[in-house]
Design a protein around this motif. Structure first.
Motif, PDB file in Angstrom:
ATOM      1  N   ARG A 267       4.951   0.835  -0.002  1.00 46.87           N
ATOM      2  CA  ARG A 267       4.018  -0.308  -0.063  1.00 46.87           C
ATOM      3  C   ARG A 267       3.811  -0.776  -1.490  1.00 46.87           C
ATOM      4  O   ARG A 267       3.799  -1.977  -1.770  1.00 46.87           O
ATOM      5  CB  ARG A 267       2.679   0.067   0.564  1.00 46.87           C
ATOM      6  CG  ARG A 267       2.699   0.009   2.055  1.00 46.87           C
ATOM      7  CD  ARG A 267       1.309   0.144   2.640  1.00 46.87           C
ATOM      8  NE  ARG A 267       1.406   0.167   4.085  1.00 46.87           N
ATOM      9  CZ  ARG A 267       0.635   0.874   4.868  1.00 46.87           C
ATOM     10  NH1 ARG A 267      -0.321   1.628   4.357  1.00 46.87           N
ATOM     11  NH2 ARG A 267       0.788   0.833   6.175  1.00 46.87           N
ATOM     12  N   SER A 268       3.639   0.161  -2.403  1.00 49.44           N
ATOM     13  CA  SER A 268       3.412  -0.180  -3.802  1.00 49.44           C
ATOM     14  C   SER A 268       4.627  -0.907  -4.396  1.00 49.44           C
ATOM     15  O   SER A 268       4.489  -1.948  -5.050  1.00 49.44           O
ATOM     16  CB  SER A 268       3.112   1.097  -4.589  1.00 49.44           C
ATOM     17  OG  SER A 268       3.069   0.839  -5.960  1.00 49.44           O
ATOM     18  N   ILE A 269       5.799  -0.368  -4.159  1.00 52.73           N
ATOM     19  CA  ILE A 269       7.016  -0.985  -4.703  1.00 52.73           C
ATOM     20  C   ILE A 269       7.274  -2.330  -4.047  1.00 52.73           C
ATOM     21  O   ILE A 269       7.634  -3.302  -4.724  1.00 52.73           O
ATOM     22  CB  ILE A 269       8.207  -0.026  -4.550  1.00 52.73           C
ATOM     23  CG1 ILE A 269       8.023   1.185  -5.472  1.00 52.73           C
ATOM     24  CG2 ILE A 269       9.526  -0.745  -4.852  1.00 52.73           C
ATOM     25  CD1 ILE A 269       9.022   2.295  -5.259  1.00 52.73           C
ATOM     26  N   HIS A 270       7.065  -2.419  -2.753  1.00 52.85           N
ATOM     27  CA  HIS A 270       7.297  -3.692  -2.062  1.00 52.85           C
ATOM     28  C   HIS A 270       6.340  -4.772  -2.574  1.00 52.85           C
ATOM     29  O   HIS A 270       6.748  -5.926  -2.755  1.00 52.85           O
ATOM     30  CB  HIS A 270       7.149  -3.511  -0.552  1.00 52.85           C
ATOM     31  CG  HIS A 270       8.234  -2.675   0.048  1.00 52.85           C
ATOM     32  ND1 HIS A 270       8.154  -2.162   1.313  1.00 52.85           N
ATOM     33  CD2 HIS A 270       9.431  -2.269  -0.441  1.00 52.85           C
ATOM     34  CE1 HIS A 270       9.245  -1.471   1.582  1.00 52.85           C
ATOM     35  NE2 HIS A 270      10.038  -1.518   0.517  1.00 52.85           N
ATOM     36  N   GLN A 271       5.094  -4.402  -2.813  1.00 54.34           N
ATOM     37  CA  GLN A 271       4.143  -5.369  -3.344  1.00 54.34           C
ATOM     38  C   GLN A 271       4.601  -5.875  -4.712  1.00 54.34           C
ATOM     39  O   GLN A 271       4.550  -7.075  -4.987  1.00 54.34           O
ATOM     40  CB  GLN A 271       2.747  -4.754  -3.452  1.00 54.34           C
ATOM     41  CG  GLN A 271       1.729  -5.732  -3.993  1.00 54.34           C
ATOM     42  CD  GLN A 271       0.362  -5.121  -4.181  1.00 54.34           C
ATOM     43  OE1 GLN A 271       0.210  -3.895  -4.192  1.00 54.34           O
ATOM     44  NE2 GLN A 271      -0.635  -5.947  -4.338  1.00 54.34           N
ATOM     45  N   TYR A 272       5.070  -4.964  -5.545  1.00 53.50           N
ATOM     46  CA  TYR A 272       5.572  -5.348  -6.870  1.00 53.50           C
ATOM     47  C   TYR A 272       6.763  -6.301  -6.740  1.00 53.50           C
ATOM     48  O   TYR A 272       6.814  -7.344  -7.391  1.00 53.50           O
ATOM     49  CB  TYR A 272       5.959  -4.097  -7.661  1.00 53.50           C
ATOM     50  CG  TYR A 272       6.682  -4.395  -8.944  1.00 53.50           C
ATOM     51  CD1 TYR A 272       6.007  -4.925 -10.042  1.00 53.50           C
ATOM     52  CD2 TYR A 272       8.049  -4.161  -9.067  1.00 53.50           C
ATOM     53  CE1 TYR A 272       6.673  -5.205 -11.223  1.00 53.50           C
ATOM     54  CE2 TYR A 272       8.722  -4.445 -10.244  1.00 53.50           C
ATOM     55  CZ  TYR A 272       8.033  -4.967 -11.313  1.00 53.50           C
ATOM     56  OH  TYR A 272       8.693  -5.257 -12.473  1.00 53.50           O
TER      57      TYR A 272
ATOM     58  N   GLU B  90       8.733  -0.323   6.114  1.00 58.61           N
ATOM     59  CA  GLU B  90       7.403   0.272   6.173  1.00 58.61           C
ATOM     60  C   GLU B  90       7.064   0.752   7.582  1.00 58.61           C
ATOM     61  O   GLU B  90       6.443   1.802   7.748  1.00 58.61           O
ATOM     62  CB  GLU B  90       6.355  -0.714   5.657  1.00 58.61           C
ATOM     63  CG  GLU B  90       6.412  -0.868   4.141  1.00 58.61           C
ATOM     64  CD  GLU B  90       5.385  -1.825   3.585  1.00 58.61           C
ATOM     65  OE1 GLU B  90       4.300  -1.967   4.199  1.00 58.61           O
ATOM     66  OE2 GLU B  90       5.658  -2.434   2.534  1.00 58.61           O
TER      67      GLU B  90
ATOM     68  N   PRO C 153       2.839   5.110   1.043  1.00 59.31           N
ATOM     69  CA  PRO C 153       2.211   4.536  -0.157  1.00 59.31           C
ATOM     70  C   PRO C 153       3.228   4.110  -1.221  1.00 59.31           C
ATOM     71  O   PRO C 153       3.060   3.063  -1.854  1.00 59.31           O
ATOM     72  CB  PRO C 153       1.316   5.666  -0.680  1.00 59.31           C
ATOM     73  CG  PRO C 153       1.073   6.545   0.498  1.00 59.31           C
ATOM     74  CD  PRO C 153       2.309   6.446   1.345  1.00 59.31           C
ATOM     75  N   LEU C 154       4.266   4.904  -1.399  1.00 62.86           N
ATOM     76  CA  LEU C 154       5.288   4.558  -2.384  1.00 62.86           C
ATOM     77  C   LEU C 154       5.972   3.245  -2.020  1.00 62.86           C
ATOM     78  O   LEU C 154       6.091   2.339  -2.851  1.00 62.86           O
ATOM     79  CB  LEU C 154       6.324   5.676  -2.495  1.00 62.86           C
ATOM     80  CG  LEU C 154       7.507   5.374  -3.418  1.00 62.86           C
ATOM     81  CD1 LEU C 154       7.043   5.321  -4.870  1.00 62.86           C
ATOM     82  CD2 LEU C 154       8.601   6.400  -3.239  1.00 62.86           C
TER      83      LEU C 154
ATOM     84  N   ALA D 235      10.943   1.834 -10.314  1.00 67.72           N
ATOM     85  CA  ALA D 235      10.729   1.672  -8.863  1.00 67.72           C
ATOM     86  C   ALA D 235      11.960   2.117  -8.092  1.00 67.72           C
ATOM     87  O   ALA D 235      11.863   2.834  -7.089  1.00 67.72           O
ATOM     88  CB  ALA D 235      10.381   0.223  -8.544  1.00 67.72           C
TER      89      ALA D 235
END
Length: 138
Positions: free
Chosen positions: A42-47, A81, A39-40, A4
């Protein structure tokens, strides 16, 4: 987590290359970067918010570490974001042929985002990851 961070750092490098090349930036590079940034993140932040931060909060209970750190990191995610959305709009416009009328302002905006992201990563590497037993060598 290392992957990430590596992905975010590659994004930072792409944004820096665009900022350095202004106003004569490659339009396709702008489009590719514009389509990847939100998208990148958001995905990393969710993780981070569902896996890493809860592990960190659990690890620091009873230690001298401050739980306010994860609240701040979560707030930074929201800010990043939002900022990334603005950067996306600019990069899409450039990618679709809009003239860069103020390259200094656009460069400043891009630098603002990638510098924030790099600071965030540095904090996580120095403070969060060691507390949860992850060694993320830079």
């Amino acid at each position: 987590m290392k992957r990430a961070h590596d992905e975010k750092l590659r994004l930072c490098d792409a944004l820096e290359r665009i900022a350095d090349a202004l106003p004569g930036v490659d339009r396709l590079t702008c489009l590719r970067t514009a389509n990847a940034v939100v998208p990148l993140l958001r995905s990393i932040h969710q993780y981070e918010e569902t896996i890493i931060f809860p592990a960190y909060e659990e690890a620091v209970v009873g230690s001298n570490a401050n739980l306010a750190s994860t609240r701040r990191l979560r707030a930074e995610h929201v800010e990043d974001e939002c900022f990334a959305g603005e950067v996306t709009e600019i990069l899409l416009a450039i990618g679709h042929g809009k003239t860069v009328e103020n390259p200094e302002a656009v460069g400043f905006m891009l630098r603002g985002l990638f510098e924030n992201l790099r600071r965030h990563i540095a904090f996580e590497r120095e403070h969060v990851l060691p507390m949860i037993g992850i060694v993320d060598a830079a």
